[in-house]
Design a protein around this motif. Structure first.
Motif, PDB file in Angstrom:
ATOM      1  N   LEU A 604      -7.673  38.146  79.982  1.00 59.61           N
ATOM      2  CA  LEU A 604      -8.611  37.188  79.406  1.00 59.61           C
ATOM      3  C   LEU A 604      -9.486  36.575  80.493  1.00 59.61           C
ATOM      4  N   LEU A 605      -8.871  36.351  81.641  1.00 57.86           N
ATOM      5  CA  LEU A 605      -9.558  35.628  82.710  1.00 57.86           C
ATOM      6  C   LEU A 605     -10.267  36.587  83.660  1.00 57.86           C
ATOM      7  N   GLY A 606      -9.769  37.824  83.738  1.00 57.62           N
ATOM      8  CA  GLY A 606     -10.288  38.742  84.736  1.00 57.62           C
ATOM      9  C   GLY A 606      -9.566  38.611  86.054  1.00 57.62           C
ATOM     10  N   ASP A 611       0.287  41.801  85.805  1.00 54.77           N
ATOM     11  CA  ASP A 611       1.422  42.715  85.693  1.00 54.77           C
ATOM     12  C   ASP A 611       1.029  44.089  85.171  1.00 54.77           C
ATOM     13  N   LEU A 612      -0.019  44.163  84.330  1.00 61.12           N
ATOM     14  CA  LEU A 612      -0.395  45.477  83.819  1.00 61.12           C
ATOM     15  C   LEU A 612      -0.933  46.351  84.942  1.00 61.12           C
ATOM     16  N   ARG A 643      -5.269  54.030  80.302  1.00 58.41           N
ATOM     17  CA  ARG A 643      -5.957  53.317  79.234  1.00 58.41           C
ATOM     18  C   ARG A 643      -5.020  52.321  78.577  1.00 58.41           C
ATOM     19  N   ILE A 644      -5.632  51.231  78.085  1.00 57.16           N
ATOM     20  CA  ILE A 644      -4.813  50.246  77.390  1.00 57.16           C
ATOM     21  C   ILE A 644      -5.376  49.969  75.994  1.00 57.16           C
ATOM     22  N   VAL A 678     -10.087  42.772  82.962  1.00 56.80           N
ATOM     23  CA  VAL A 678      -9.651  43.382  84.218  1.00 56.80           C
ATOM     24  C   VAL A 678      -9.888  44.878  84.177  1.00 56.80           C
ATOM     25  N   ARG A 679      -9.457  45.496  83.082  1.00 52.70           N
ATOM     26  CA  ARG A 679      -9.529  46.952  82.997  1.00 52.70           C
ATOM     27  C   ARG A 679     -10.802  47.411  82.305  1.00 52.70           C
ATOM     28  N   GLN A 680     -11.626  46.442  81.923  1.00 49.16           N
ATOM     29  CA  GLN A 680     -12.926  46.725  81.320  1.00 49.16           C
ATOM     30  C   GLN A 680     -12.794  47.667  80.131  1.00 49.16           C
ATOM     31  N   GLN A 681     -11.869  47.373  79.227  1.00 48.77           N
ATOM     32  CA  GLN A 681     -11.713  48.216  78.054  1.00 48.77           C
ATOM     33  C   GLN A 681     -11.711  47.334  76.816  1.00 48.77           C
TER      34      GLN A 681
END
Lengths: 754, 151
Positions: A604-606, A611-612, A643-644, A678-681
């Motif tokens: 949410l925060l970037g 942990d992911l 991918r998430i 973070v993962r831009q997905q």
């Protein structure tokens, strides 16, 4: 009269006045260096607050508090049942107590002086305080090296420069800002002090200085595992000197005194215990110790026998000793008298070793190989002054210069292998850089030389000379100005790096609001405080090992794994619980006795250190123990992507870590598609709302969703499995879709027990 | 007393060593000229060189009381160390730190004493001796602490 004018009108100053003046200048330089050293380390205290940083310092802080509140012997016998549940940790016997003892002594001393300073402030300010001592010891070290050379005889310029460099060099500051209460904070001071006394004792051949060296060596052993660097540097120095034919009794007295005293002293530390005689890391120092005995014995013959006889004698003597030693070594290793090399040791030589064999070592970011840019980032222009300084040492080749050369070579190598060993390189780069700059100053900025020349040339004054003088002056000025610019730039760079890169406590994060004003993200402490206040005192919190020390230090709750990664299997167990599906995970967690699970989520925060992003390491580490249950490949899509979103693999979607991270993530975005920053997905809102958790219930989520805490549900009274119940509820819910509408946004109950 | 002794040693060592070496050098040159193949003489040479070293050593000892004292102490330390080591192998090393501190005391003191011995021809034997006492005290302080520590 101390000051007077002589007959010709020259000012005559008494030598004693000059000496006093010189002392005054040097003292004021030292004081201003200390101020600079401390000042540049205070950014985090000023910006945030007086707080302990990062991960390891939290343990050190907790241990220090234990030491202050209990006796020293209780501290040494401390069995910590709040970590590594259910195993516990023999903390007193598995830590380096030097740091804690230092701050406890300071605290007691201040209390005796009726200055009751809070232990937290002492621990926060310890590193900056010791950095001033590092500057001092570097000054002494450089002075000891340079004072014997021809070029810098009685010239304190390089020594002062090196002190100035080390005071603010980012490579060292990275480990010694206020609040980074880690072993390295005092270890670098001790490293330089030990080396200073060492080269002094080699120079004088004095037993006394060698004893002092071993005393500081002992302090170093008590403070940092990196003492092995000294244990190998000093024998290597002696060995090189012997090979160069420099042997004299001074080497013998200094080395043997240091070895005998230092080794016995280092065995006083419970954590080190018998490793100086058993582990291979220490064998070089033992080998050189034995070698010196032989060399001094042979040297005795050298004084008596003729060269030719001596030569033959040495060949016979040498072969016998060498073969005996080899046989002993082979047998000793075979029968297990000498412990095999440790994994950390192998990873020093083979940078790929850890990646292949020990994922737990490779997973630590500071164990990664150093990128090139960080050499410049951490050392600025000193990095290109460094080789020339080493060259100057080669020109000189005194015993001390050889020490500097060896240190430079080893330091550069190790700094290239592991990013955190940049720390040991930084001091020698400062020393060599100061030699370079000192040399430049000597050539281009020596006022004494200038005045002397002027005096001599006063009589025969002509035009031609004047022009050469002028061009001379211009060229000199050019170089000096460039140099001064670089010095100035160095200061600027260091301050900038310190302020921007190394002064973040990482417990508290800083960010900016849209209007540019500073915002502080305090999710970690919020969550830990919640744990402290809202959970039973003996509840066990499962989290990835990075957060073990922080949970212990701030939340005061029992953890399963922490940053002292002594038990790989236990860590793998936690990793397995995170990476398998809910049913299997429940079995693991029930066996472990988990009450709460804590997960860091930065989507949410970037916040990229969540942990992911560490998840792959959890998978790798647990795959090392349970290859048939956890498989790294199954977490990547067919295209090999991590991918998430909806395209993630099933094992990813089923894993507990994934579910804990994205549980109710969709609700944050109402009906829009949630985006993981973070993962831009992008996850579709429908999919995100379908993510469910059956075995855990959410009890706390921090303000920015950085920390999420779940509670393991009680077992069902009728013996049904929790996943089954969940499935059943969901199918009923699907039948009556209206109920979903009515469901209000469920926030955790936040009534704090204050 | 001590200072006188050292001066005596110095004079002797300066005078005596060349006196021994000179005839010896001659003898080696003669042997090498007479026997071209040196397979047998190699062994002889070795024993000869050990002999000369022994003679020189005895001379040094006879000339200085201080050297005699130091060497006796060294011999004692060596024997004591060997006995302890033998006991460790035969009788087991059970309280390992106790064995280590006993053995370490011998080795450490031995090394320190050798360091003192090589320094005794130095300019300042008194300072060397003072430093020796300092280091020895430190050594034994550590060892006494280590002796009975539970492992």
């Amino acid at each position: 009269m101390a000051v007077s004018f002589d007959k010709e009108g020259y000012l005559r100053v008494d030598a004693s006045v000059l000496a006093t003046l010189r002392l005054l200048v040097i003292t004021s330089i030292a004081i201003s260096l200390s101020i600079a050293a401390i000042g540049s380390r205070l950014f985090s205290v000023i910006r945030f607050e007086s707080i302990i940083h990062e991960f390891d310092p939290w343990f050190n802080f907790r241990a220090t508090k234990y030491l202050v509140n209990h006796t020293f012997y209780k501290f040494l016998n401390w069995f910590d049942d709040k970590t590594w549940y259910p195993l516990g940790r023999i903390t007193g016997g598995t830590l380096y107590p030097g740091l804690m003892v230092t701050s406890a002594v300071i605290s007691n001393l201040l209390n005796k002086l009726s200055l009751p300073v809070d232990i937290r402030n002492i621990t926060v300010m310890l590193a900056p305080a010791f950095s001033t001592l590092t500057a001092l010891s570097t000054y002494l070290f450089t002075y000891e090296v340079t004072s014997s050379t021809k070029t810098f005889k009685n010239n304190k310029t390089p020594a002062l420069l090196s002190a100035a460099f080390i005071a603010i060099v980012p490579g060292y500051i990275s480990r010694s800002v206020a609040g980074s209460y880690d072993n390295e904070a005092i270890a670098i001071t001790l490293l330089m002090t030990t080396f200073y006394f060492w080269i002094k004792s080699v120079k004088l051949g004095s037993i006394f200085y060698a004893s002092i060296t071993s005393l500081f060596y002992f302090y170093m052993v008590s403070a940092w595992g990196g003492y092995v660097f000294i244990t190998n540097m000093i024998p290597l120095h002696i060995f090189v000197l012997i090979l160069m034919g420099r042997f004299d009794y001074k080497l013998y007295t200094s080395y043997c005194t240091w070895y005998a005293l230092g080794t016995l002293m280092s065995m006083q530390i419970p954590f080190v215990r018998f490793s100086p005689i058993k582990s291979n890391d220490h064998i070089s120092s033992f080998g050189v110790f034995g070698l010196l005995q032989l060399v001094i014995f042979a040297n005795y013959f050298k004084t008596i026998l003729s060269p030719k006889l001596f030569n033959n004698f040495m060949i016979a003597f040498g072969t016998i000793i060498l073969s005996l030693g080899l046989i002993f070594l082979i047998f000793a290793t075979k029968f297990g008298w000498i412990a095999p090399w440790t994994g950390r040791f192998y990873s020093l030589w083979d940078t790929n070793y850890a990646k292949v064999h020990i994922p737990i070592i490779a997973s630590v970011s500071e164990h990664q190989p150093t990128p090139w840019s960080s050499f410049y980032f951490d050392l600025n222009y000193l990095i290109w002054c460094f080789p020339f300084g080493v060259y100057l040492c080669f020109n000189d080749l005194s015993n001390e210069s050889i020490f500097v050369i060896i240190y430079s070579v080893l330091g550069s190598y190790f700094a290239g292998v592991m990013i955190r060993l940049m720390l040991t390189l930084a001091p020698i780069v400062c020393v060599c850089g100061s030699l370079t700059i000192g040399k430049l100053i000597q050539i281009y900025l020596d006022i004494k030389l200038y005045l002397k020349e002027k005096n001599e040339k006063k009589e025969d004054y002509n035009n031609k000379e004047n022009i050469t003088n002028l061009s001379n002056l211009i060229s000199k000025l050019l170089i000096i100005l460039t140099m001064i610019f670089y010095l100035f730039f160095y200061v600027q760079h260091c301050i900038w790096v310190n302020s921007n890169a190394y002064s973040s406590p990482s417990v508290v994060l800083a960010s900016k609001n849209r209007d540019g004003s500073a915002a502080i993200i305090d999710d970690f402490r919020e969550a830990y405080y919640w744990l402290r206040m809202n959970t039973e005192e003996d509840s066990k919190v499962m989290a990835w090992w990075d957060y073990g020390y922080q949970i212990g230090g701030m939340a005061d709750r029992t953890t399963f794994v922490d940053n002292n990664t002594w038990n790989n299997t236990h860590i793998a167990t936690v990793g397995k619980a995170m990476s398998v599906n809910e049913t299997n995970s429940e079995i693991v967690m029930r066996k472990l006795g988990v009450d709460y699970v804590l997960v860091i989520f930065g989507g949410l925060l970037g916040y990229s250190g969540d942990d992911l992003n560490k998840f792959l390491w959890m998978i790798r580490i647990s795959e090392g123990i349970w290859p048939e249950e956890v498989n790294e490949r199954s977490f990547f899509t067919d295209k090999g992507e991590y991918r998430i979103d909806e395209l993630a693999t099933d094992s990813m979607k089923d894993s507990l870590m994934y579910k804990m991270s994205y549980y109710k993530f969709g609700e944050m975005f109402q009906n829009r598609d949630p985006v993981d920053r973070v993962r831009q997905q992008r996850l579709s809102s429908k999919y995100a709302n379908e993510i469910h958790l059956d075995i855990l219930e959410e009890v706390f989520t921090s303000e920015n969703w950085l920390v999420r805490i779940y509670k393991l549900k009680e077992e069902d009274n009728f013996g049904r499995s929790l996943v089954e119940i969940g499935d059943k509820e969901r199918s009923e819910e699907g039948k009556s879709k209206r109920s979903k509408r009515l469901q209000t946004k469920k926030r955790p109950n936040l009534d704090l027990r204050v | 007393m001590a200072r006188k002794d050292v001066k005596g040693v110095k004079k002797v060592s300066v005078k005596e060593i060349p006196a021994v070496e000179k005839p010896f050098n001659k003898s080696t040159t003669t042997t090498t000229t007479t026997t071209t193949s040196s397979k047998i003489s190699w062994y002889e040479e070795l024993s000869k060189s050990i002999d000369t070293a022994l003679i020189q050593y005895k001379k040094d000892l006879a000339s200085s009381r201080r050297l005699r004292l130091i060497d006796t102490f060294l011999a004692f330390l060596m024997i004591s160390g060997i006995v302890q080591f033998a006991f460790c192998i035969l009788g087991g090393s059970n309280p390992f730190n106790t064995f280590l501190s006993g053995f370490g005391a011998c080795v450490g003191q031995f090394v320190l004493t050798v360091a003192l011995r090589v320094q005794s021809f130095d300019k300042n034997p008194e300072i060397a001796f003072g430093e020796y006492i300092f280091a020895s005290l430190l050594l034994h302080f550590v060892l006494v602490h280590f002796m009975n520590q539970l492992a």
